[in-house]
Design an enzyme around this catalytic site. Structure first.
Site, short mmCIF file in Angstrom:
data_model
loop_
_atom_site.label_atom_id
_atom_site.label_comp_id
_atom_site.label_asym_id
_atom_site.label_seq_id
_atom_site.Cartn_x
_atom_site.Cartn_y
_atom_site.Cartn_z
N ALA A 126 -12.33 19.15 -15.20
CA ALA A 126 -13.01 20.36 -14.76
C ALA A 126 -12.79 20.55 -13.26
O ALA A 126 -12.32 19.64 -12.56
CB ALA A 126 -14.50 20.27 -15.06
N GLN A 158 -14.69 20.55 -10.61
CA GLN A 158 -15.29 19.51 -9.77
C GLN A 158 -15.14 18.13 -10.44
O GLN A 158 -16.10 17.38 -10.58
CB GLN A 158 -16.75 19.82 -9.50
CG GLN A 158 -16.96 20.89 -8.45
CD GLN A 158 -16.51 20.44 -7.06
OE1 GLN A 158 -16.55 19.25 -6.73
NE2 GLN A 158 -16.08 21.39 -6.23
N SER A 159 -13.93 17.80 -10.83
CA SER A 159 -13.67 16.55 -11.54
C SER A 159 -13.70 15.34 -10.61
O SER A 159 -12.91 15.24 -9.67
CB SER A 159 -12.31 16.63 -12.23
OG SER A 159 -11.92 15.38 -12.73
N ASN A 160 -14.61 14.41 -10.90
CA ASN A 160 -14.62 13.14 -10.18
C ASN A 160 -13.37 12.34 -10.50
O ASN A 160 -12.81 11.65 -9.63
CB ASN A 160 -15.85 12.32 -10.56
CG ASN A 160 -17.15 13.00 -10.18
OD1 ASN A 160 -17.29 13.52 -9.09
ND2 ASN A 160 -18.11 12.99 -11.09
N ALA A 191 -10.37 13.46 -11.26
CA ALA A 191 -9.21 13.99 -10.54
C ALA A 191 -9.19 13.48 -9.11
O ALA A 191 -8.14 13.06 -8.59
CB ALA A 191 -9.24 15.52 -10.58
#
Length: 349
Positions: A73, A75-77, A79
């Protein structure tokens, strides 16, 4: 269980702390709460995906990859942690960011984890919500192969049997810490999304015959789907470990009552949980995963599911960088206005 036979790099700060939360426990008046600080794994504010990436990036190196591709998503942690590890290893990183919320807030789309993705040197593409993101990654990988690159694709959340090994190891680590201090753990609670963290914990706890109930608080999928995803991955991970019969279906439990309006959309309980952890214990949660997991824990303690006399370990999956993508979810208007009034008063003087 001999995890050393699997390729692994060592860049996480391990073991992560296991510590009590006395002020929060007192405020809630139920079980004694402990926290496993997987927000302290190092590299770009830490988080649970770093454990998985130790195994995933070792596999990428073994295959001679020169670029990793992953997805998540906006706000991917995951990524952000993948971009940080790739930077540390001198490997290129390309991210596909899925718009799961439809938010037009500039903070959500360009601050928080997104800012850190770019700061670590990653490149990114946006995708609308609802696509088959693994298929989208394969299309990008095919394009890069045609350009002479050697990509390694990592599923969302690092959640496959390779990534889940990181949380098999976490189960071993947690049990070792509890045993060393004579701490009887009655329950473990954490946020569950892409399934890899819960699946690895289930497989690891089962392999150790730990006998500790594990509860995942779902942040996205309905209960039946979440439990099915976790069980499938936990069973495959156990088979890879050589203990295929260790995982039973009843060991996989998820609660989807705290998702709210959808993935990445904070609930009032989530905001309250973030505030309580920050004000009582100085610990930062995030609005997508750990905040909703903690909201579930808090609500269950208030309802008597985890009563006084029991000990619950909350596994903190990290993600505090995402807070800066959700500034509008927090109402500090009165404090901001008071600060602005003081500032204007000093300037006038």
């Amino acid at each position: 269980m001999h995890l050393s036979r699997f390729p692994r790099l060592h860049f996480a700060h391990l073991p992560t702390p296991l510590e009590p939360l006395p002020r929060l426990s007192k405020a809630l008046g139920g079980a004694e709460i402990w926290i496993k600080r997987d927000d302290c794994t190092g590299l770009s504010t830490g988080g649970n995906k770093t454990r998985k990436l130790e195994f995933l990036m070792a596999e990428a190196q073994a295959r001679g990859a020169d670029i990793v591709i992953t997805q998540g998503a906006t706000q991917s942690n995951h990524a952000r942690q993948t971009a940080a590890v790739a930077a540390k290893l001198g490997m290129a990183c390309h991210i596909l960011l899925e718009d799961r919320t439809g938010s037009k807030d500039p903070d959500y789309n360009f601050n928080g984890n997104v800012l850190l993705d770019f700061l670590h040197g990653a490149t990114a593409e946006k995708r609308p919500g609802g696509l088959d993101m693994n298929q989208e990654m394969e299309r990008v990988a095919d394009r890069l192969r045609a350009e002479g690159r050697n990509p390694y694709t990592i599923p969302g959340g690092g959640s496959n049997t390779t990534g889940a090994l990181g949380y098999v190891n976490c189960a071993f680590e947690l049990l070792g810490q509890a045993n060393d201090r004579g701490l009887v753990v009655d329950h473990i609670v954490h946020a569950t999304g892409s399934a890899g963290t819960q699946a690895g914990l289930v497989a690891g706890l089962a392999a150790l015959n730990a006998g500790i109930p594990l509860l995942g608080i779902s942040v996205r999928a309905p209960r039946d789907k979440q439990e099915e995803n976790v069980f499938k991955l936990a069973a495959a991970t156990a088979e890879r470990l050589g203990c295929a019969d260790a995982v039973r279906r009843e060991q996989v439990v998820a609660d989807s009552n705290y998702v709210g309006a959808g993935y990445g959309i904070p609930t009032p309980g989530c905001i309250e949980a973030i505030t309580l952890f920050a004000e009582l214990e100085g610990i930062l949660l995030d609005p997508v995963y750990s905040g909703k997991g903690a909201a579930g824990l808090i609500d269950m303690i208030r309802k008597g599911r985890f009563p006084a006399g029991e000990r619950v370990v909350f596994l903190h999956t990290g993600g505090s960088a995402a807070l800066f993508g959700y500034t509008k979810a927090f109402d500090f208007g009165e404090r901001v206005r008071a600060l602005a009034t003081q500032t204007r008063g000093r300037e006038a003087a």
